[in-house]
Motif scaffolding. Structure first.
Motif, PDB file in Angstrom:
ATOM      1  N   TYR A  45       0.821  -1.214   0.000  1.00 38.16           N
ATOM      2  CA  TYR A  45       0.000   0.000   0.000  1.00 38.16           C
ATOM      3  C   TYR A  45       0.856   1.267   0.000  1.00 38.16           C
ATOM      4  O   TYR A  45       0.538   2.227  -0.686  1.00 38.16           O
ATOM      5  CB  TYR A  45      -0.937   0.013   1.214  1.00 38.16           C
ATOM      6  CG  TYR A  45      -2.262  -0.641   0.974  1.00 38.16           C
ATOM      7  CD1 TYR A  45      -3.389   0.122   0.710  1.00 38.16           C
ATOM      8  CD2 TYR A  45      -2.398  -2.025   1.003  1.00 38.16           C
ATOM      9  CE1 TYR A  45      -4.625  -0.479   0.496  1.00 38.16           C
ATOM     10  CE2 TYR A  45      -3.621  -2.634   0.788  1.00 38.16           C
ATOM     11  CZ  TYR A  45      -4.727  -1.852   0.534  1.00 38.16           C
ATOM     12  OH  TYR A  45      -5.942  -2.445   0.308  1.00 38.16           O
TER      13      TYR A  45
ATOM     14  N   LYS B  32       3.917   1.623  -1.183  1.00 39.82           N
ATOM     15  CA  LYS B  32       4.517   1.786  -2.516  1.00 39.82           C
ATOM     16  C   LYS B  32       3.504   2.312  -3.514  1.00 39.82           C
ATOM     17  O   LYS B  32       3.814   3.178  -4.334  1.00 39.82           O
ATOM     18  CB  LYS B  32       5.096   0.457  -2.995  1.00 39.82           C
ATOM     19  CG  LYS B  32       6.393   0.099  -2.316  1.00 39.82           C
ATOM     20  CD  LYS B  32       6.950  -1.203  -2.843  1.00 39.82           C
ATOM     21  CE  LYS B  32       8.264  -1.523  -2.178  1.00 39.82           C
ATOM     22  NZ  LYS B  32       8.839  -2.780  -2.683  1.00 39.82           N
ATOM     23  N   LYS B  33       2.268   1.803  -3.457  1.00 43.45           N
ATOM     24  CA  LYS B  33       1.222   2.293  -4.351  1.00 43.45           C
ATOM     25  C   LYS B  33       0.943   3.773  -4.099  1.00 43.45           C
ATOM     26  O   LYS B  33       0.733   4.550  -5.047  1.00 43.45           O
ATOM     27  CB  LYS B  33      -0.062   1.500  -4.162  1.00 43.45           C
ATOM     28  CG  LYS B  33      -0.049   0.143  -4.795  1.00 43.45           C
ATOM     29  CD  LYS B  33      -1.389  -0.534  -4.581  1.00 43.45           C
ATOM     30  CE  LYS B  33      -1.420  -1.927  -5.138  1.00 43.45           C
ATOM     31  NZ  LYS B  33      -2.724  -2.594  -4.910  1.00 43.45           N
TER      32      LYS B  33
ATOM     33  N   ILE C 241       1.864   7.098  -7.124  1.00 43.75           N
ATOM     34  CA  ILE C 241       0.629   7.454  -7.832  1.00 43.75           C
ATOM     35  C   ILE C 241       0.959   8.475  -8.899  1.00 43.75           C
ATOM     36  O   ILE C 241       1.688   9.368  -8.742  1.00 43.75           O
ATOM     37  CB  ILE C 241      -0.438   8.011  -6.863  1.00 43.75           C
ATOM     38  CG1 ILE C 241      -0.947   6.867  -6.017  1.00 43.75           C
ATOM     39  CG2 ILE C 241      -1.561   8.672  -7.604  1.00 43.75           C
ATOM     40  CD1 ILE C 241      -2.000   7.280  -5.013  1.00 43.75           C
TER      41      ILE C 241
END
Length: 75
Positions: free
Chosen positions: A68, A70-71, A75
């Motif tokens: 999460y 890293k996401k 972005i």
């Protein structure tokens, strides 16, 4: 505040959890500071398992948290 992103972790179901209330208040008070939507990590939205090996996978673990983060940062 350096990334202007927020990740909330809670060991509860996603529906009507405390983290949803916290996210709501933060969106009201600090909306201008957020660069991305608030993300929440909760347990899987399934009935609670009773076997130890299933419980370990049911709760958020460090791999989920790292994924999460890293996401959010890419972005």
């Amino acid at each position: 505040k350096k990334t202007n992103r927020l990740l909330l972790l809670e060991e509860s179901w996603p529906f009507a959890a405390i983290s949803s209330e916290i996210a709501y208040v933060i969106q009201q008070e600090a909306f201008d500071y957020l660069d991305a939507p608030i993300k929440r990590i909760t347990v899987q939205d399934t009935p609670a398992p009773y076997a130890k090996n299933l419980i370990k996978n049911w709760y958020p673990n460090k791999n989920d948290i790292i994924l999460y983060i890293k996401k959010m940062l890419y972005i």
